[in-house]
Enzyme design. Structure first.
Site, PDB file in Angstrom:
ATOM      1  CD  GLU A  75      -3.737  -6.105   3.540  1.00  8.46           C
ATOM      2  OE1 GLU A  75      -3.918  -6.794   2.328  1.00  8.46           O
ATOM      3  OE2 GLU A  75      -3.111  -5.300   3.556  1.00  8.46           O
ATOM      4  CD  GLU A  78      -3.044  -0.917   2.287  1.00  7.90           C
ATOM      5  OE1 GLU A  78      -2.720  -1.508   3.359  1.00  7.90           O
ATOM      6  OE2 GLU A  78      -4.118  -0.646   1.993  1.00  7.90           O
TER       7      GLU A  78
END
Ligand code: NAD
Length: 733
Positions: free
Chosen positions: A151, A129
């Site tokens: 995730e 990210e």
């Protein structure tokens, strides 16, 4: 000590190097964010700095967020934990957005400083990210590295802008496998998918990053989504093509999650709603949905079981304090389905293996299983010819027990027959060193009984694998009464070598996993006998998050095996045997030759290739459907409690000594509703008082097998939770 360091070279290129002290892999903590933020500010403020490289001092870039931090964020939120989580997430967005906007004049989109992410290896979760917020992502050509956003696998979703940025970069359709399934790729594939921008030889990584920084133009610093003419690839939800994508994604998510995983649905909402608004608003929406997921008890329970506790067990949380017991040479007795699988996973982990069977032909067949799996790996591009030769070279297939000389661990996987097991135990022990540990892979015979055939019961232990061995991640280690610490340490060190997850339990009928799964399957069959519609039983199980309904599960494991176990259990238990009603169905099915998928006939009908066609219609003739069908919730409670109460009884009886093992073992061993975090986490979610109430209702309607165990009643009376009562003292017994 700082997680990041900062330097500026003579050409005005600043390097922020991520290198968390004392860890082999970088993970992001709250303190790490503060340090990173400070360095970004410093670089933007320093007129001498032309641009910034963000890289790592380790062989990989980063593994993700420190999940302990996520777990704690909510706990530390005081009276308004949702607000605390939301604000915490928004502060991460602000840092990453600052990098992305590069200090440029937003009107003219000029004057910014380029940020490039230089990834030496794996970059996952926040480790991707952060790069996604940079202006270019360059990775070293390192085929062993994984790039992605996994995730969703632990019940959350990429909440530091990864969701919004990846969708805007690739389009919802192309981003879906990475976000919704957590798919990770090696760098070249990640580049082909458009996730990263460039792959260069490892020794060129920093030079190329610097080259890019120095050559970057104003236009290179403006992300596509910050351009006026930005259009989402594949279209937004109101575009005809986009509409189809979102419709399809909704169906896919629901088909895969049956509505029980809050993260997948929230992720999809964040993508959908985010696609309709400007970028900064989309980040806020992502933060709200992320907060929503973190506030759901399911995400906390999944992180705890599937990440934190799983890792703790793998690292030896319950390992006795004795010296290293890594296995150098393993003897496997019995080259059948299990022995062959055990030989494969062990040789793949670098262990020398002697694989023994009664005939050379059987031993060779066992070894051929490894060759088959390696060939499949080669087809997928995951295994090289050298690797295949290396692994096969480690396996000696033979009938000669003398080859076991020098083995420090034996794993016995011959027929499930005490006499056969006793014979091979004696033959092996005549050859192996005095210090060797002897393990049995029995699934039903008590370890204490089998240990009687051993000269050294202190060195005798159960190491119970699940089928198929190469795919199932759990290994149940069973201590007999006489089993000593060194045997336990050996088993744990071995399981660590083959990179699976261990639980350690005490010896009792069916140990832990089978003890809980048998009542689940039996409850399903019992309901068939009562006239409950089989489709209701199967769907009720799936809607509560079980991967397979009980009837499909028993078809997979085979009804004849179930009947064999039932007969043996009945013989052992006598009048106390509780499952006669189940046997009526089980034995009748076996008599019809409907023994499951292997016979292409069971509770389901199959075509000749073994593909399931649907529930077998003939069942209704023998067991007609009752006119009045139970409520969905009643069926679900029966199926869940059948397993959960066994887990509580196993804890009460000291078979389980650590609730973490009970939860992790349930999910990895038999797929117990992963969204719940495991049976103990599920009980904590609904509360002991509510659980007792459900048990009392089920007992009055269906019988004493649902009686609440004393431990549960006690916890209901005192308002305790399992993790409250046992977590500070993980050992329950
Ligand atoms: P299997 O029948 O496929 O294999 C057993 C092998 O042992 C055969 O190849 C047989 O030739 C060999 N064998 C028998 N007697 C022998 C002897 N005297 N010397 C050397 N080899 C001999 O059975 P399996 O499914 O691999 O099960 C093996 C063990 O693992 C059993 O104890 C079983 O309960 C246990 N287990 C099975 C599963 C499963 O799902 N099948 C799961 C966990 C544990």
């Amino acid at each position: 000590m700082s997680d990041f360091s900062y330097s500026v070279d003579a050409d005005g290129v600043a390097t922020i190097t991520w290198d968390v002290p004392g860890k082999s892999m970088n993970v992001m903590s709250q303190a790490g964010f503060v340090q990173l933020d400070g360095m970004v500010d410093a670089a933007l403020a320093d007129p001498a700095v032309k641009g910034v490289i963000i890289t790592s001092g380790k062989k990989d870039f980063a593994g993700g967020m420190d999940l302990n931090v996520i777990a704690r964020m909510k706990d530390e939120g005081g009276a308004d934990p949702a607000r605390a989580v939301f604000e915490g997430v928004m502060s991460i967005h602000r840092i990453l957005r600052k990098i992305e906007l590069a200090g440029m004049d937003r009107k003219t989109q000029t004057g910014g400083k380029p940020f490039v992410a230089a990834l030496p290896g794996t970059a996952m979760g926040i480790g991707l990210e952060l790069p996604l917020a940079c202006h270019r992502i360059i990775a070293a050509d390192n085929p062993g590295a994984r790039i992605g956003l996994p995730e969703i696998m632990v019940g959350i979703f990429p909440g530091a802008g990864g969701t919004t940025r990846l969708v805007r970069k690739l389009g919802a359709m192309a981003a879906a496998p990475f976000l919704l399934e957590g798919k990770t790729n090696e760098p070249k594939k990640a580049m082909a998918a458009g996730i990263i921008d460039e792959v260069v030889p490892a020794d060129r990584l920093m030079a190329r990053a610097k080259e890019w920084v120095l050559a970057a133009k104003d236009a290179d610093l403006v992300k596509v989504w910050d351009r006026k003419d930005y259009k989402m690839p594949g279209g937004t939800p109101y575009h005809p093509a986009g509409f189809m994508t979102f419709l399809g994604a909704s169906v896919m998510v629901h088909a895969n999650t049956h509505g029980v995983y809050p993260a997948a649905k929230a992720l999809l909402s964040a993508i959908y709603e985010g696609a309709l608004v400007p970028f900064d608003t989309a980040l806020r929406i992502e933060a709200r949905w992320f907060t929503h997921v973190l506030m759901n008890p399911s995400s906390g329970a999944m992180i705890r079981s599937l990440f934190l506790n799983k890792e703790a067990l793998e690292k030896g949380a319950n390992r006795p304090a004795v010296a290293d017991e890594k296995v150098a040479k393993l003897g496997v007795l019995g080259a059948g389905m299990m022995g062959a699988g055990i030989a494969y996973v062990s040789a793949s982990a670098g262990i020398e293996v002697v694989l023994i069977d009664a005939t050379q032909e059987a031993a060779d067949r066992g070894k051929a299983h490894s060759a088959d799996l390696l060939d499949k790996g080669m087809k997928r591009g995951a295994v090289t010819a050298e690797k295949k030769a290396e692994v096969l070279g480690r396996i000696t297939a033979t009938t000669d027990y003398a080859a076991l000389a020098g083995c420090d661990l034996i794993l016995e996987a011959v027929f499930e027959d005490p006499a056969v097991k006793a014979e091979v135990t004696a033959r092996a022990e005549a050859v192996i060193p005095q210090t060797a540990i002897f393990a049995t892979n029995t699934s039903t015979l008590p370890i204490g009984e089998l240990a009687k055939a051993s000269m050294r019961p202190g060195q005798f232990i159960g190491i119970h694998f699940f089928s198929p061995v190469d795919r199932m991640m759990l290994v149940e280690i069973i201590k007999g009464k006489a089993t000593g610490d060194r045997a336990v340490a050996k088993a744990l060190d071995y399981v660590r070598q083959i990179r699976k997850t261990p639980i350690v339990v005490n010896d009792a009928r069916f140990f832990y996993a089978n003890r809980c799964i048998i009542p689940y399957v039996n409850e399903g069959m019992r309901m068939v006998g009562e006239g409950v519609a089989p489709a209701l039983i199967e769907n009720a199980a799936k809607l509560v998050g079980m991967p397979l309904g009980p009837l499909q599960l028993v078809d997979e494991t085979a009804l004849d095996l179930g009947a064999k176990i039932a007969r043996a259990t009945k013989a052992a238990m006598g009048d106390a045997y509780p499952d006669s009603a189940v046997d009526d169905i089980l034995f009748w099915m076996v008599d019809q030759g409907r023994i499951g998928r292997k016979a292409r006939a069971g509770f389901y009908a199959y075509d000749e290739t073994g593909k399931r066609l649907g529930l077998w219609e003939g069942l209704a003739q023998k067991f007609p459907r009752a006119l009045k069908q139970p409520e969905l919730g009643e069926v679900q409670h029966r199926l869940l409690l059948a397993q959960v109460l066994e887990a509580v009884r196993a804890l009460e009886a000291g078979v389980l000594t650590d609730i973490r093992e009970g939860d992790v073992g349930a999910i990895l061993g038999w797929g117990f509703a992963p969204w719940s975090g495991g049976p103990f986490s599920w009980l904590d979610m609904i509360g002991a008082a509510r659980a007792v109430e459900i048990c009392d209702g089920l007992t009055s309607r269906h019988g004493r097998r649902f009686e609440a165990p004393g431990l549960l009643r006690d916890m209901a009376a005192t308002g305790q939770t399992f993790y409250g009562r046992f977590a500070s003292r993980p050992k329950a017994a």
